[in-house]
Motif scaffolding. Structure first.
Motif, PDB file in Angstrom:
ATOM      1  N   GLN A  96       0.830  -1.203   0.000  1.00  0.00           N
ATOM      2  CA  GLN A  96       0.000   0.000   0.000  1.00  0.00           C
ATOM      3  C   GLN A  96       0.865   1.253   0.000  1.00  0.00           C
ATOM      4  O   GLN A  96       0.572   2.217  -0.697  1.00  0.00           O
ATOM      5  N   LYS A 120      -1.555  -3.772   2.677  1.00  0.00           N
ATOM      6  CA  LYS A 120      -2.987  -3.973   2.788  1.00  0.00           C
ATOM      7  C   LYS A 120      -3.252  -5.462   2.951  1.00  0.00           C
ATOM      8  O   LYS A 120      -2.733  -6.291   2.186  1.00  0.00           O
ATOM      9  N   VAL A 166      -4.576  -3.133   7.768  1.00  0.00           N
ATOM     10  CA  VAL A 166      -3.287  -2.645   7.276  1.00  0.00           C
ATOM     11  C   VAL A 166      -2.178  -3.017   8.259  1.00  0.00           C
ATOM     12  O   VAL A 166      -2.312  -2.819   9.474  1.00  0.00           O
TER      13      VAL A 166
END
Length: 275
Positions: free
Chosen positions: A222, A240, A249
């Motif tokens: 991410q 993620k 996360v």
């Protein structure tokens, strides 16, 4: 709300067998978060094995030669074939059947590392195969392909592909895995014979982990992950996490050279973890 879970990948052999927390939070009650720990452990092991590959295949000093026998930074015995400057070249990293320990990591078995050409040359591939191999009694299988895809000489870049990955923990639980990532070097380019000042960034990619019960977890970059060669673990960036009841996360922190990270679930619960 924060919870603390300790995985101790580098200290405790049973570290990734399970994680638990005395709480009424639904995420703990409903979700087997073992896969989160297994996923992070798999990534950490992949990074360690690539670091070992770079260590034993990088030429040393002004001669630009690699050497056989024991190599600084690893307790294994290293052999090279052929010993001439021709490719492909095969390095065997032998930790022994009883294992040897460096930095609280006991490794057993062998890593077979094949270079199609110098790892710093565009198009060259370093292939790492695990043979009866384990880290702290955690058995690891599969192949890592590290291919140089550099287009700008000042920013070396590689793809990291894992195939037939398999982790078996000390309880016999099995997690298969595969994935592809893009890695670039952002520091240490000007000192090719020195690894300790190297910094790598994983800019994109994902990997999938499947438990023996069929549950699947996918972890996708991410925010760019930062890995210093001199550190054992990723020090910055986010992944993620999606799969089953898990949707959140993983955050590796603020670039500190430590083994801490957090998992934040979609309901706002934060789990503080250590590898």
């Amino acid at each position: 709300m924060k919870k603390t879970i300790i995985l101790f990948l580098t200290v405790c052999a049973s570290a990734i067998t399970y994680v638990s927390c005395s709480s009424n939070d639904s995420v703990v009650q409903q979700t087997d978060v073992t896969a989160v720990g297994a996923s992070v452990a798999i990534d950490a092991a992949n990074e360690m094995d690539i670091s070992t590959g770079l260590l034993v295949t990088t030429p040393t000093g002004s001669t630009g030669k690699t050497t056989e026998s024991a190599t600084a930074g690893t307790c294994a015995t290293i052999t090279v074939s052929p010993t001439t400057d021709t490719y492909p070249k095969i390095f065997t990293v032998d930790f022994g059947t009883t294992g040897c320990t460096t930095n609280q990591l006991t490794r057993k078995g062998k890593l077979k590392i094949t270079l199609s050409g110098p790892v710093t040359t565009t198009g060259s591939k370093m292939t790492i195969e695990r043979i009866d191999y384990s880290i702290n009694e955690i058995k690891l299988e599969g192949t890592i392909e590290y291919t140089n895809t550099t287009t700008v000489p000042t920013v070396p870049q590689w793809t990291r592909k894992v195939t037939n990955g398999k982790l078996t923990n000390v309880l016999g639980q099995v997690f298969t895995n595969s994935g592809m990532h893009t890695v670039r070097q952002t520091a240490g380019v000007d000192t090719p014979f020195l690894l300790d000042d190297n910094v790598y960034e994983m800019i994109d990619g994902s990997h999938t982990v499947t438990s023996e019960k069929g549950g699947t977890l996918t972890l996708t970059v991410q925010e760019t992950l930062v890995k210093k060669y001199s550190c054992s673990f990723v020090s910055k960036g986010k992944l993620k996490v999606q799969g089953g009841f898990l949707n959140g996360v993983i955050d590796f922190g603020n670039n500190d050279c430590d083994n801490k990270y957090t998992y934040t679930h979609e309901n706002g619960t934060v789990f503080e973890l250590m590898m």
